[in-house]
Design a protein around this motif. Structure first.
Motif, PDB file in Angstrom:
ATOM      1  N   GLN A  32      -4.791   2.195  -4.365  1.00 42.68           N
ATOM      2  CA  GLN A  32      -5.528   2.475  -3.007  1.00 42.68           C
ATOM      3  C   GLN A  32      -5.196   1.945  -1.887  1.00 42.68           C
ATOM      4  O   GLN A  32      -4.662   3.259  -0.415  1.00 42.68           O
ATOM      5  CB  GLN A  32      -6.988   3.109  -3.280  1.00 42.68           C
ATOM      6  N   THR A  33      -5.387   1.127  -1.600  1.00 44.62           N
ATOM      7  CA  THR A  33      -5.001   0.092  -0.478  1.00 44.62           C
ATOM      8  C   THR A  33      -3.476   0.617  -0.070  1.00 44.62           C
ATOM      9  O   THR A  33      -3.552   0.545   1.282  1.00 44.62           O
ATOM     10  CB  THR A  33      -5.720  -1.302  -0.212  1.00 44.62           C
ATOM     11  N   LEU A  34      -2.557   0.228  -1.040  1.00 46.46           N
ATOM     12  CA  LEU A  34      -1.480  -0.038  -0.711  1.00 46.46           C
ATOM     13  C   LEU A  34      -0.989   1.595   0.214  1.00 46.46           C
ATOM     14  O   LEU A  34      -0.203   2.318   0.460  1.00 46.46           O
ATOM     15  CB  LEU A  34      -0.878   0.055  -2.167  1.00 46.46           C
ATOM     16  N   ASN A  35      -1.654   2.717  -1.042  1.00 46.46           N
ATOM     17  CA  ASN A  35      -1.416   4.145  -0.994  1.00 46.46           C
ATOM     18  C   ASN A  35      -1.814   4.609   0.980  1.00 46.46           C
ATOM     19  O   ASN A  35      -1.126   5.234   1.685  1.00 46.46           O
ATOM     20  CB  ASN A  35      -1.789   4.636  -2.000  1.00 46.46           C
ATOM     21  N   ALA A  36      -2.926   3.622   0.464  1.00 43.39           N
ATOM     22  CA  ALA A  36      -3.499   4.145   2.645  1.00 43.39           C
ATOM     23  C   ALA A  36      -3.001   3.581   3.424  1.00 43.39           C
ATOM     24  O   ALA A  36      -2.937   4.402   4.534  1.00 43.39           O
ATOM     25  CB  ALA A  36      -4.654   3.389   2.474  1.00 43.39           C
TER      26      ALA A  36
END
Length: 155
Positions: A86-90
């Motif tokens: 999720q951090t990477l996607n964000a």
């Protein structure tokens, strides 16, 4: 030739263990190093050795408890990998999250070698000399064993 090299994707390994230091290192990487030609591989390494250490609460004869502890550790790791994804996607960068098992330093070095990484970025907890000598330091290990440049972000 320089133009074709600059067009190729650079593979950057970012070590993330769930600590605040690792998150700060990732933010620093995004702000200062990342560009459109970068592909990020976030590596999260599960180290089960701490479950088998001498003097732990797990009795060697109770394999059921040890297996339960391993399963719980894997659940926590899967949850952390989901959060890292999720951090990477964000962040909006191209990349992936890789979960691995084993001793973190050699595991990260192996992944960097296998994936032909251009650099490794890791956070640093800032252990003192005595603690680092007895406990070891993942960033220290990576720095001394990597064949590619290593960025170590402190604080």
């Amino acid at each position: 030739m320089a133009d074709t090299e600059s067009q190729q994707s650079k593979i950057n390994i970012v070590c993330m263990d769930g600590s605040g230091e690792a998150e700060n290192a990732f933010k620093w990487y995004i702000k200062n190093v990342h560009n459109n030609n970068s592909y990020v591989i976030i590596v999260h390494c599960v180290d089960h050795r701490k479950l088998n250490t001498f003097g732990s609460i797990w009795e060697p004869s109770d394999h059921g408890l040890i297996m339960l502890a391993y399963k719980e550790e894997e659940k926590r790791a899967d949850k952390k990998v989901e959060q890292l994804q999720q951090t990477l996607n964000a962040s909006g960068v191209k990349g992936e999250v890789v979960k691995s098992s084993g001793e973190p330093g050699p595991t990260v070095i192996g992944i960097a070698k296998d994936r032909k990484a251009n650099m490794i970025l890791t956070g640093c907890r800032g252990l003192g000399t005595i603690r680092r000598t007895f406990l070891g330091s993942v960033s220290d290990y990576i720095m001394h064993h990597s064949e590619v440049p290593v960025l170590i972000c402190r604080h």
